[in-house]
Scaffold this active site. Structure first.
Site, PDB file in Angstrom:
ATOM      1  N   LYS A 190     -28.268   0.485 -33.521  1.00  0.00           N
ATOM      2  CA  LYS A 190     -27.568   0.610 -32.231  1.00  0.00           C
ATOM      3  C   LYS A 190     -27.862  -0.626 -31.358  1.00  0.00           C
ATOM      4  O   LYS A 190     -27.019  -1.057 -30.580  1.00  0.00           O
ATOM      5  CB  LYS A 190     -27.978   1.884 -31.486  1.00  0.00           C
TER       6      LYS A 190
ATOM      7  N   TYR B  12     -31.499   4.295 -37.001  1.00  0.00           N
ATOM      8  CA  TYR B  12     -30.364   4.538 -36.103  1.00  0.00           C
ATOM      9  C   TYR B  12     -30.483   3.620 -34.886  1.00  0.00           C
ATOM     10  O   TYR B  12     -29.561   2.868 -34.549  1.00  0.00           O
ATOM     11  CB  TYR B  12     -30.349   6.030 -35.698  1.00  0.00           C
TER      12      TYR B  12
HETATM   13  N1  LIG Z   1     -25.426  12.775 -29.269  1.00  0.00           N
HETATM   14  C1  LIG Z   1     -26.256  12.110 -28.463  1.00  0.00           C
HETATM   15  O1  LIG Z   1     -27.191  12.682 -27.869  1.00  0.00           O
HETATM   16  C2  LIG Z   1     -26.054  10.655 -28.240  1.00  0.00           C
HETATM   17  C3  LIG Z   1     -25.059   9.944 -28.909  1.00  0.00           C
HETATM   18  N2  LIG Z   1     -24.879   8.609 -28.645  1.00  0.00           N
HETATM   19  C4  LIG Z   1     -23.796   7.878 -29.304  1.00  0.00           C
HETATM   20  O2  LIG Z   1     -22.573   8.514 -28.972  1.00  0.00           O
HETATM   21  C5  LIG Z   1     -21.620   8.330 -30.025  1.00  0.00           C
HETATM   22  C6  LIG Z   1     -21.007   9.669 -30.391  1.00  0.00           C
HETATM   23  O3  LIG Z   1     -22.031  10.540 -30.819  1.00  0.00           O
HETATM   24  P1  LIG Z   1     -21.715  12.039 -31.223  1.00  0.00           P
HETATM   25  O4  LIG Z   1     -20.416  12.454 -30.659  1.00  0.00           O
HETATM   26  O5  LIG Z   1     -22.938  12.804 -30.925  1.00  0.00           O
HETATM   27  O6  LIG Z   1     -21.604  11.885 -32.813  1.00  0.00           O
HETATM   28  P2  LIG Z   1     -20.645  12.627 -33.857  1.00  0.00           P
HETATM   29  O7  LIG Z   1     -21.303  12.502 -35.183  1.00  0.00           O
HETATM   30  O8  LIG Z   1     -20.297  13.992 -33.381  1.00  0.00           O
HETATM   31  O9  LIG Z   1     -19.321  11.739 -33.814  1.00  0.00           O
HETATM   32  C7  LIG Z   1     -19.174  10.517 -34.483  1.00  0.00           C
HETATM   33  C8  LIG Z   1     -17.859  10.527 -35.220  1.00  0.00           C
HETATM   34  O10 LIG Z   1     -17.704   9.264 -35.897  1.00  0.00           O
HETATM   35  C9  LIG Z   1     -17.284   9.540 -37.248  1.00  0.00           C
HETATM   36  N3  LIG Z   1     -17.664   8.445 -38.132  1.00  0.00           N
HETATM   37  C10 LIG Z   1     -18.867   8.208 -38.705  1.00  0.00           C
HETATM   38  N4  LIG Z   1     -18.790   7.152 -39.510  1.00  0.00           N
HETATM   39  C11 LIG Z   1     -17.517   6.694 -39.443  1.00  0.00           C
HETATM   40  C12 LIG Z   1     -16.838   5.628 -40.081  1.00  0.00           C
HETATM   41  N5  LIG Z   1     -17.438   4.827 -40.959  1.00  0.00           N
HETATM   42  N6  LIG Z   1     -15.534   5.435 -39.794  1.00  0.00           N
HETATM   43  C13 LIG Z   1     -14.898   6.269 -38.933  1.00  0.00           C
HETATM   44  N7  LIG Z   1     -15.483   7.298 -38.325  1.00  0.00           N
HETATM   45  C14 LIG Z   1     -16.788   7.526 -38.574  1.00  0.00           C
HETATM   46  C15 LIG Z   1     -18.023  10.818 -37.560  1.00  0.00           C
HETATM   47  O11 LIG Z   1     -17.542  11.430 -38.741  1.00  0.00           O
HETATM   48  P3  LIG Z   1     -18.577  12.334 -39.617  1.00  0.00           P
HETATM   49  O12 LIG Z   1     -18.970  13.474 -38.733  1.00  0.00           O
HETATM   50  O13 LIG Z   1     -17.798  12.733 -40.799  1.00  0.00           O
HETATM   51  O14 LIG Z   1     -19.744  11.432 -39.919  1.00  0.00           O
HETATM   52  C16 LIG Z   1     -17.780  11.616 -36.300  1.00  0.00           C
HETATM   53  O15 LIG Z   1     -16.514  12.236 -36.318  1.00  0.00           O
HETATM   54  C17 LIG Z   1     -22.369   7.638 -31.150  1.00  0.00           C
HETATM   55  O16 LIG Z   1     -22.097   6.263 -31.093  1.00  0.00           O
HETATM   56  C18 LIG Z   1     -23.842   7.871 -30.815  1.00  0.00           C
HETATM   57  O17 LIG Z   1     -24.623   6.802 -31.285  1.00  0.00           O
HETATM   58  C19 LIG Z   1     -25.643   7.954 -27.731  1.00  0.00           C
HETATM   59  C20 LIG Z   1     -26.623   8.601 -27.052  1.00  0.00           C
HETATM   60  C21 LIG Z   1     -26.919   9.997 -27.254  1.00  0.00           C
HETATM   61  C1  LIG Z   2     -37.219  20.451 -33.158  1.00  0.00           C
HETATM   62  C2  LIG Z   2     -37.410  20.207 -31.685  1.00  0.00           C
HETATM   63  C3  LIG Z   2     -38.744  19.559 -31.402  1.00  0.00           C
HETATM   64  C4  LIG Z   2     -36.354  19.371 -31.029  1.00  0.00           C
HETATM   65  C5  LIG Z   2     -34.941  19.950 -31.134  1.00  0.00           C
HETATM   66  C6  LIG Z   2     -33.968  19.174 -30.286  1.00  0.00           C
HETATM   67  C7  LIG Z   2     -33.636  17.803 -30.840  1.00  0.00           C
HETATM   68  C8  LIG Z   2     -32.738  17.993 -32.065  1.00  0.00           C
HETATM   69  C9  LIG Z   2     -32.953  16.935 -29.767  1.00  0.00           C
HETATM   70  C10 LIG Z   2     -33.894  16.712 -28.573  1.00  0.00           C
HETATM   71  C11 LIG Z   2     -33.587  15.322 -28.027  1.00  0.00           C
HETATM   72  C12 LIG Z   2     -32.321  14.927 -28.735  1.00  0.00           C
HETATM   73  C13 LIG Z   2     -31.880  13.509 -28.754  1.00  0.00           C
HETATM   74  C14 LIG Z   2     -31.076  13.038 -29.790  1.00  0.00           C
HETATM   75  C15 LIG Z   2     -30.716  13.933 -30.946  1.00  0.00           C
HETATM   76  C16 LIG Z   2     -31.121  15.400 -30.787  1.00  0.00           C
HETATM   77  C17 LIG Z   2     -32.505  15.523 -30.139  1.00  0.00           C
HETATM   78  C18 LIG Z   2     -33.552  14.814 -30.976  1.00  0.00           C
HETATM   79  C19 LIG Z   2     -30.678  11.586 -29.895  1.00  0.00           C
HETATM   80  C20 LIG Z   2     -31.610  10.938 -30.904  1.00  0.00           C
HETATM   81  C21 LIG Z   2     -29.236  11.419 -30.370  1.00  0.00           C
HETATM   82  C22 LIG Z   2     -28.829   9.974 -30.482  1.00  0.00           C
HETATM   83  C23 LIG Z   2     -29.298   9.083 -29.411  1.00  0.00           C
HETATM   84  O1  LIG Z   2     -28.736   8.021 -29.200  1.00  0.00           O
HETATM   85  C24 LIG Z   2     -30.499   9.420 -28.625  1.00  0.00           C
HETATM   86  C25 LIG Z   2     -30.733  10.908 -28.507  1.00  0.00           C
HETATM   87  C26 LIG Z   2     -32.040  11.203 -27.786  1.00  0.00           C
HETATM   88  C27 LIG Z   2     -32.251  12.665 -27.580  1.00  0.00           C
END
Ligand SMILES: NC(=O)C1=CN([C@@H]2O[C@H](COP(=O)(O)OP(=O)(O)OC[C@H]3O[C@@H](n4cnc5c(N)ncnc54)[C@H](OP(=O)(O)O)[C@@H]3O)[C@@H](O)[C@H]2O)C=CC1
Ligand SMILES: CC(C)CCC[C@@H](C)[C@H]1CC[C@H]2C3=C(CC[C@]12C)[C@@]1(C)CCC(=O)C[C@@H]1CC3
Length: 345
Positions: free
Chosen positions: A148, A144
């Site tokens: 990214k 991932y």
């Molecule tokens: N959550 C976090 O802690 C963090 C997230 N990010 C970034 O933030 C962004 C959003 O994350 P988050 O909201 O958590 O993720 P989600 O999975 O909730 O949202 C991503 C969306 O993109 C859709 N998607 C995936 N593949 C495709 C594709 N090929 N074409 C069109 N749509 C697609 C997914 O659909 P489906 O669910 O069906 O796959 C989903 O609806 C991402 O870029 C992630 O890398 C960055 C830092 C931290």
């Molecule tokens: C099982 C436990 C030790 C941890 C449970 C919580 C974790 C699922 C989350 C704690 C930090 C989170 C995190 C992300 C996903 C969910 C956690 C691992 C990311 C990897 C999501 C995508 C990113 O870009 C970075 C995030 C860092 C923190």
């Protein structure tokens, strides 16, 4: 080629707008008077002022329909980190982002705001108050993160004042809040299976967790400040709650808020990391026969056992960013939003 008419600066598209962050972003944009096209592989909801376009972002023709007359594109689609599927990450985050950039050019889009991740500089070792000028991770902790990094480079390199195409990357960290499908659900599932008894390491490591509304605020500020004469062009910005917290205190507050016990016993970081690595390798070898999904992946152990918090001074300076919702309030709102995950529910 798509036909071009002058796009309105209040007409935007959110790629990944059905996802956790994407949907919060769409809701806020609509509140602020934007007309929004959502492009996503699935349609998760309906909202007045929002037009849905269902499709894969690797499909340029499908994208072009969603980008017609749009001036600002937010790209926040990605496969979930937990999928651990290298080919999928490569296809969507790298090849797909190239397609997004190409489609933006063809449709006459003026601004592209990418949701990157602060993890692009994280190699599994401590980062304290990391700034955006830290080098990209040479050994990213998973596929991932690897993709990214490439994705962010592609978007920032595409920034061209001459072509009238401006780009910026937002790097949030640990997004949480209502409807998050990852952090709280995985944590509670682990607790329900009786596996949240241990603190990895001494428990003093500080981490950024960022409330989703603050991440949205950072994205909208970036879009509105991104101009040819602004310092944002082609730059990356950390967006956090600006309140680093002990990883295990944060997890404990969520667990206790939902009626579960906080972890109490300590395990050495290197021991847990070693076991997680071994299990991950076993899962990889056995993948053709059986699909195992370990809870404690090396990535999660690294995130749970090291310091990693980031400075958002650059976002404050260049776009006036300040988190809107403080951490304490964000945790209360998040806990209240998951009544179905409460113990005994
Ligand atoms: N959550 C976090 O802690 C963090 C997230 N990010 C970034 O933030 C962004 C959003 O994350 P988050 O909201 O958590 O993720 P989600 O999975 O909730 O949202 C991503 C969306 O993109 C859709 N998607 C995936 N593949 C495709 C594709 N090929 N074409 C069109 N749509 C697609 C997914 O659909 P489906 O669910 O069906 O796959 C989903 O609806 C991402 O870029 C992630 O890398 C960055 C830092 C931290
Ligand atoms: C099982 C436990 C030790 C941890 C449970 C919580 C974790 C699922 C989350 C704690 C930090 C989170 C995190 C992300 C996903 C969910 C956690 C691992 C990311 C990897 C999501 C995508 C990113 O870009 C970075 C995030 C860092 C923190």
């Amino acid at each position: 080629m798509a036909t071009r008419t002058r796009p309105s600066s209040k007409r935007c598209a959110v790629i990944g707008g059905s996802g956790f962050l994407g949907r919060h972003l769409v809701e806020r944009l609509v509140d602020r008077g934007y007309t929004v096209n959502v492009f996503d592989i699935r349609q998760a909801y309906e909202l007045p002022g929002v037009t849905f376009h269902q499709g894969d972002l690797c499909d340029r023709q499908a994208l072009l329909l969603a980008l017609k007359e749009v001036s600002v594109v937010f790209h926040c689609a990605s496969p979930a980190p937990a999928s651990d599927d290298r080919a999928l990450f490569q296809r969507v985050n790298i090849d797909g982002t190239r397609t997004v950039i190409q489609a933006c050019h063809e449709a006459g889009v003026q601004k592209l705001i990418l949701t990157s991740s602060a993890s692009v500089v994280f190699e599994g070792t401590d980062i304290k108050n990391g700034r955006e000028d830290l080098p990209y991770a040479k050994k990213p902790i998973d596929y991932y993160t690897e993709t990214k990094i490439v994705q962010e480079k592609l978007v920032l390199e595409a920034c061209s004042k001459e072509k009238g195409f401006l780009t910026v990357a937002i790097r949030p960290h640990g997004i949480f809040g209502p409807r998050d499908p990852q952090l709280v659900p995985i944590l509670i599932d682990t607790a329900r299976r009786g596996k949240m008894k241990f603190i990895i390491g001494d428990g003093s490591n500080l981490v950024d967790f960022t409330y989703v509304e603050n991440v949205v605020h950072g994205h909208i500020l970036a879009a509105e400040h991104l101009k040819a004469d602004s310092p944002l062009c082609g730059q990356a910005y950390h967006i956090t709650n600006d309140e680093p917290v002990r990883f295990w205190d944060f997890m404990s507050q969520i667990l206790e808020g939902l009626g579960y016990s906080a972890p109490r016993y300590h395990l050495p970081y290197t021991l847990v990391y070693g076991i997680a690595l071994l299990l991950w390798l076993m899962a990889l070898v056995l993948r053709p026969l059986i699909r195992i999904k370990p809870t404690f992946t090396p990535m999660r152990v690294a995130l749970a056992g090291t310091h990693h918090y980031y400075s958002c001074a650059r976002a404050k300076k260049d776009m006036g960013y300040q988190p809107l919702v403080p951490l304490r309030e964000a945790i209360v709102r998040t806990v209240e939003s998951y009544p179905h995950l409460r113990k005994g529910a």
